[in-house]
Design a protein around this motif. Structure first.
Motif, PDB file in Angstrom:
ATOM      1  N   LEU A  49       0.915  -1.161  -0.093  1.00 31.94           N
ATOM      2  CA  LEU A  49       0.013  -0.003   0.108  1.00 31.94           C
ATOM      3  C   LEU A  49       0.824   1.082  -0.029  1.00 31.94           C
ATOM      4  CD1 LEU A  49      -2.801  -1.074   2.498  1.00 31.94           C
ATOM      5  CD2 LEU A  49      -3.180  -0.784   0.293  1.00 31.94           C
ATOM      6  N   GLN A  50       0.531   2.181  -1.043  1.00 29.25           N
ATOM      7  CA  GLN A  50       1.377   3.516  -0.838  1.00 29.25           C
ATOM      8  C   GLN A  50       0.644   4.472   0.350  1.00 29.25           C
ATOM      9  OE1 GLN A  50       0.754   3.703  -5.194  1.00 29.25           O
ATOM     10  NE2 GLN A  50       2.594   4.382  -5.220  1.00 29.25           N
ATOM     11  N   ALA A  51       1.745   5.131   0.718  1.00 32.94           N
ATOM     12  CA  ALA A  51       1.187   6.166   1.846  1.00 32.94           C
ATOM     13  C   ALA A  51      -0.041   6.779   1.907  1.00 32.94           C
ATOM     14  CB  ALA A  51       2.304   7.224   2.014  1.00 32.94           C
ATOM     15  N   PRO A  52      -0.536   7.192   0.661  1.00 34.61           N
ATOM     16  CA  PRO A  52      -1.889   7.851   0.642  1.00 34.61           C
ATOM     17  C   PRO A  52      -2.847   6.763   1.048  1.00 34.61           C
ATOM     18  CG  PRO A  52      -0.775   8.523  -1.298  1.00 34.61           C
ATOM     19  CD  PRO A  52       0.133   7.307  -0.720  1.00 34.61           C
ATOM     20  N   ASN A  53      -2.603   5.517   0.558  1.00 32.14           N
ATOM     21  CA  ASN A  53      -3.923   4.555   0.975  1.00 32.14           C
ATOM     22  C   ASN A  53      -3.507   3.812   2.126  1.00 32.14           C
ATOM     23  OD1 ASN A  53      -4.717   4.929  -1.625  1.00 32.14           O
ATOM     24  ND2 ASN A  53      -3.256   3.711  -2.715  1.00 32.14           N
ATOM     25  N   SER A  54      -2.550   4.103   3.131  1.00 32.21           N
ATOM     26  CA  SER A  54      -2.193   3.220   3.890  1.00 32.21           C
ATOM     27  C   SER A  54      -3.073   2.829   4.947  1.00 32.21           C
ATOM     28  CB  SER A  54      -0.772   3.697   4.727  1.00 32.21           C
ATOM     29  OG  SER A  54      -0.958   5.052   5.186  1.00 32.21           O
ATOM     30  N   ALA A  55      -4.323   4.001   5.130  1.00 34.27           N
ATOM     31  CA  ALA A  55      -5.345   3.750   5.906  1.00 34.27           C
ATOM     32  C   ALA A  55      -6.094   2.492   5.647  1.00 34.27           C
ATOM     33  CB  ALA A  55      -6.220   5.036   6.072  1.00 34.27           C
ATOM     34  N   LEU A  56      -5.886   2.000   4.498  1.00 35.70           N
ATOM     35  CA  LEU A  56      -6.788   0.801   4.090  1.00 35.70           C
ATOM     36  C   LEU A  56      -6.285  -0.384   4.837  1.00 35.70           C
ATOM     37  CD1 LEU A  56      -6.821   1.571   0.245  1.00 35.70           C
ATOM     38  CD2 LEU A  56      -8.488   1.666   1.783  1.00 35.70           C
ATOM     39  N   GLU A  57      -4.963  -0.449   5.382  1.00 28.13           N
ATOM     40  CA  GLU A  57      -4.686  -1.559   6.016  1.00 28.13           C
ATOM     41  C   GLU A  57      -5.417  -2.306   7.053  1.00 28.13           C
ATOM     42  OE1 GLU A  57      -0.501  -1.140   8.049  1.00 28.13           O
ATOM     43  OE2 GLU A  57      -0.973  -3.076   8.890  1.00 28.13           O
ATOM     44  N   GLU A  58      -5.768  -3.437   7.072  1.00 28.55           N
ATOM     45  CA  GLU A  58      -6.686  -3.979   7.915  1.00 28.55           C
ATOM     46  C   GLU A  58      -5.742  -4.218   9.258  1.00 28.55           C
ATOM     47  OE1 GLU A  58      -9.852  -4.087   8.261  1.00 28.55           O
ATOM     48  OE2 GLU A  58     -10.431  -3.461   6.216  1.00 28.55           O
ATOM     49  N   LYS A  59      -6.417  -4.005  10.476  1.00 28.76           N
ATOM     50  CA  LYS A  59      -5.623  -4.218  11.474  1.00 28.76           C
ATOM     51  C   LYS A  59      -6.321  -5.569  12.213  1.00 28.76           C
ATOM     52  CE  LYS A  59      -3.105  -0.428  12.016  1.00 28.76           C
ATOM     53  NZ  LYS A  59      -3.932   0.661  11.138  1.00 28.76           N
ATOM     54  N   ILE A  60      -5.276  -6.462  12.658  1.00 28.02           N
ATOM     55  CA  ILE A  60      -6.099  -7.661  13.526  1.00 28.02           C
ATOM     56  C   ILE A  60      -6.495  -7.460  14.909  1.00 28.02           C
ATOM     57  CG2 ILE A  60      -5.274 -10.018  13.449  1.00 28.02           C
ATOM     58  CD1 ILE A  60      -5.643  -9.368  10.633  1.00 28.02           C
ATOM     59  N   TYR A  61      -7.643  -7.898  15.096  1.00 26.37           N
ATOM     60  CA  TYR A  61      -8.125  -7.898  16.316  1.00 26.37           C
ATOM     61  C   TYR A  61      -8.437  -9.520  16.624  1.00 26.37           C
ATOM     62  CZ  TYR A  61      -9.422  -3.101  15.621  1.00 26.37           C
ATOM     63  OH  TYR A  61      -9.368  -1.697  15.435  1.00 26.37           O
ATOM     64  N   TRP A  62      -7.655  -9.712  17.763  1.00 26.85           N
ATOM     65  CA  TRP A  62      -7.634 -11.084  18.215  1.00 26.85           C
ATOM     66  C   TRP A  62      -7.859 -11.455  19.543  1.00 26.85           C
ATOM     67  CZ3 TRP A  62      -3.563 -12.985  21.057  1.00 26.85           C
ATOM     68  CH2 TRP A  62      -2.296 -11.928  21.486  1.00 26.85           C
ATOM     69  N   VAL A  63      -8.290 -12.585  19.832  1.00 24.82           N
ATOM     70  CA  VAL A  63      -8.597 -13.190  21.192  1.00 24.82           C
ATOM     71  C   VAL A  63      -7.782 -14.443  21.288  1.00 24.82           C
ATOM     72  CG1 VAL A  63     -10.632 -12.021  21.761  1.00 24.82           C
ATOM     73  CG2 VAL A  63     -10.540 -14.302  21.013  1.00 24.82           C
ATOM     74  N   ARG A  64      -7.115 -14.652  22.543  1.00 27.80           N
ATOM     75  CA  ARG A  64      -6.963 -16.211  22.852  1.00 27.80           C
ATOM     76  C   ARG A  64      -8.199 -17.162  22.916  1.00 27.80           C
ATOM     77  NH1 ARG A  64      -1.784 -18.113  25.104  1.00 27.80           N
ATOM     78  NH2 ARG A  64      -2.113 -20.305  25.549  1.00 27.80           N
ATOM     79  N   ASN A  65      -8.076 -17.910  22.424  1.00 27.06           N
ATOM     80  CA  ASN A  65      -9.235 -18.836  22.641  1.00 27.06           C
ATOM     81  C   ASN A  65      -9.146 -20.032  23.707  1.00 27.06           C
ATOM     82  OD1 ASN A  65     -11.381 -20.614  22.183  1.00 27.06           O
ATOM     83  ND2 ASN A  65     -11.100 -21.077  19.759  1.00 27.06           N
ATOM     84  N   HIS A  66      -9.941 -19.557  24.940  1.00 31.32           N
ATOM     85  CA  HIS A  66      -9.847 -20.023  26.023  1.00 31.32           C
ATOM     86  C   HIS A  66     -10.652 -21.509  26.028  1.00 31.32           C
ATOM     87  CE1 HIS A  66      -8.536 -17.216  28.951  1.00 31.32           C
ATOM     88  NE2 HIS A  66      -8.332 -16.507  27.717  1.00 31.32           N
ATOM     89  N   ALA A  67     -11.324 -21.875  24.649  1.00 31.01           N
ATOM     90  CA  ALA A  67     -11.933 -23.279  24.719  1.00 31.01           C
ATOM     91  C   ALA A  67     -10.822 -24.206  24.184  1.00 31.01           C
ATOM     92  CB  ALA A  67     -13.088 -23.264  23.512  1.00 31.01           C
ATOM     93  N   PHE A  68      -9.771 -23.852  23.715  1.00 36.51           N
ATOM     94  CA  PHE A  68      -8.722 -24.846  23.623  1.00 36.51           C
ATOM     95  C   PHE A  68      -7.709 -25.017  24.686  1.00 36.51           C
ATOM     96  CE2 PHE A  68     -10.247 -24.760  19.673  1.00 36.51           C
ATOM     97  CZ  PHE A  68      -9.949 -25.701  18.607  1.00 36.51           C
TER      98      PHE A  68
END
Lengths: 169, 413
Positions: A49-68
């Motif tokens: 992504l070029q700088a003017p488009n960098s806001a398009l980057e998807e941030k990853i939201y994650w949790v630890r899966n306690h069911a495992f």
């Protein structure tokens, strides 16, 4: 020490929330060839992504899966603040999908969360994401730019399974 | 939950058999598949096309290129995926919005031409800025995609740079992006690398770059290595030479700033408790002063989650609490034993604190508090102590009596 000092307010948007049994973390994901992740037509794409488009980057939201179990590092990955989770389709040749399910509804039920779960391994700061539903299958990018991210069993030179996974500062 | 479809309701479809299949078949298929989301509207808009294409997709973010450099725009394959049921060949054409003429195919034509699914601009000029539309069409179906190109002056190179990241005190890899179309099968190409306009000395110590690769390795990175890097390659085509430059803005990430959570209590490895007693062990985790830091804190018994080992909740995790003490933020999760049993003395209890930067573990065991032994010891000591007290008391009273008598005698003598 009392209730007055409790300060959490459910904050769906920024992911800095603590609830009864878990926390949602926000990280940036990019492959070892510097490709970051963006959304295009309902698909997650790895590209430059070029700088003017960098806001398009998807941030990853994650949790630890306690069911495992405790031995591995089981996580559920999502984008859009936890509203769209990464899932592995069933079958012998699984594909990566995005599903509109809230990450907080997933991590308690082992059976329902298996296809959303990845085991994280870290070696020298480089992360791999192995599908819990499909052992041996890893999250991957294409070595070409602007191709969808997917799952692969035996990565050759055409795919990358090594990522940086860094907390959002 | 949204209806699983990759097409927006704003698309207006012409009535035809193919459209019926196009519309209905994927929807029916999707009913049986997972609820794949439709979140594309944010950036990609499906609208009715002016030239009667069933489907028109606009990419609302542009590609940027420096003037005078070659550029390749690829027609994305998003529609073709959905075309599988038809299996009819599609012809691809390109045109620039505002111009009615189709851009000629083949690579021996004018400055702008198309080949396969790519549009070549050899080279670009400032007036090429605009919207380019690729159309895939057969007798019954047509889909077009519009892409935006912005050609900028060479002085704008830093403004259209590619952000990349490397970690401090390690070796960083900077990739010269989007060269695929110009490299092709050329395994012998060579890039020139610059930092802030100064040519880098590829000494294979600090900087390393190999022929036929599109990246630069920076060894022993420090904060001084952040900045703008430019890679340059020469592309030869039809006896003409073109320069291709990409600018990368490198950010150096400092891993020292990482704050793993710290378990401040329990700080004892052993906790004493009597059989049948009620016990609460808080696991208190220091998050630091940063307002945004957080952690996931949980207990394990013999490496399993508490709720799986104790489904009857004889041992359970209490409510998570957030605390602030002396400007430091803590999270506390208590482990609650309703009533201690023998099995608890043979179980490893472990508190784990995890955040996105790392984790911390504290193991703890519960040891039996020997009530009986303590009691018998007390029982033995108490009579002895009492006897000693009585004997001592008698002796002392006698001594003081004698002393006071002597004193009186002395004074009076």
């Amino acid at each position: 020490m009392g209730d007055s000092q409790r300060e959490e307010q459910p904050a769906q948007s920024d992911g800095n929330e603590v609830w009864a049994q878990g926390a949602i973390f926000k990280s940036r994901l990019w492959d070892v060839n510097q490709k970051s992740i963006y959304l295009q037509n309902n698909e997650l794409i790895a590209g430059y992504l070029q700088a003017p488009n960098s806001a398009l980057e998807e941030k990853i939201y994650w949790v630890r899966n306690h069911a495992f179990g405790q031995e591995n590092f089981p996580v559920i990955l999502s984008i859009r603040g936890g509203k769209n989770c990464l899932a592995c389709s069933p079958g012998a040749w699984p594909e990566l999908q995005l599903e509109s399910v809230n990450i907080m509804d997933l991590y308690k039920d082992r059976e329902a969360s298996t296809r959303f779960t990845f085991f994280l391994t870290n070696k020298d700061g480089i992360w791999r994401f192995e599908s819990a539903a499909h052992p041996g299958w890893y999250l991957c990018t294409s070595s070409k730019a602007n191709e969808p991210i997917g799952l692969i069993k035996d990565p050759g030179s055409s795919h990358l399974v090594d990522f940086y996974f860094q907390p959002e500062s | 939950m949204l209806l699983p479809t990759v097409r927006s309701p704003s698309v207006i479809h012409h009535f035809s058999l193919s459209c019926f299949l196009w519309n209905v078949v994927p929807r029916l298929l999707c009913i049986f598949s997972a609820n794949i989301l439709d979140i594309s509207a944010f950036r990609i808009h499906h609208v009715k096309s002016a030239d009667n294409c069933q489907d028109h997709t606009i990419y609302s973010w542009p590609a940027f290129v420096l003037e005078g450099e070659p550029m390749v725009l690829r027609c994305p394959h998003l529609q073709l995926k959905n075309m599988k049921p038809f299996d009819l060949p599609l012809n691809l054409t390109w045109y620039k919005n505002g111009s009615s003429t189709v851009i000629p195919a083949g690579l021996k034509g004018p400055r702008i031409m198309s080949q396969a699914d790519a549009l070549w601009l050899l080279p670009t000029s400032l007036e090429d800025t605009g919207e380019y539309i690729c159309t895939r069409r057969n007798s019954s179906y047509c889909a077009d995609v519009s892409l935006h190109l912005k050609v900028v002056k060479r002085s704008e190179a830093n403004n259209i740079s590619y952000p990349q990241k490397a970690f401090m005190f390690s070796s960083g890899k900077i990739v010269c992006p989007n060269l695929e179309h110009f490299i092709r099968n050329n395994t012998n190409y060579e890039l020139k690398w610059y930092k802030d306009s100064t040519r880098l000395n590829i000494d294979n110590k600090k900087f390393a770059a190999l022929k036929g690769t599109d990246y630069l390795v920076i060894n022993s990175t420090s904060l001084n290595d952040s900045g703008y890097y430019t890679c340059e390659m020469t592309f030869e085509f039809e006896k003409a030479q073109y320069n291709i430059t990409r600018t990368v803005q490198l950010q150096i990430l400092d891993q020292k700033k990482k704050n793993s959570p710290v378990i401040v209590s329990p700080n004892e490895m052993i906790t004493l408790a009597a059989l049948g007693s009620h016990l609460i062990i808080p696991c208190k985790v220091l998050l630091g002063a940063n307002n945004r830091s957080q952690a996931d804190v949980w207990w394990l018994a013999n490496n399993s989650y508490i709720n799986t080992i104790y489904p009857n909740s004889r041992v359970k995790e209490g409510e998570t609490r957030k605390l602030v003490e002396n400007n430091d933020r803590y999270i506390e999760v208590p482990l609650i034993f309703e009533s201690i049993t023998e099995a608890d003395f043979h179980t490893d209890f472990r508190c784990v604190a995890q955040n996105s930067r790392g984790h911390c573990v504290q193991t703890m065991t519960v040891k039996k508090e020997e009530k009986d032994r303590h009691l018998s010891w007390h029982l033995a000591v108490i009579p002895v102590a009492l006897a000693a007290l009585i004997v001592g008391g008698i002796y002392m009273s006698k001594y003081w009596k004698q002393r006071s008598t002597k004193g009186y005698v002395l004074a009076s003598s």
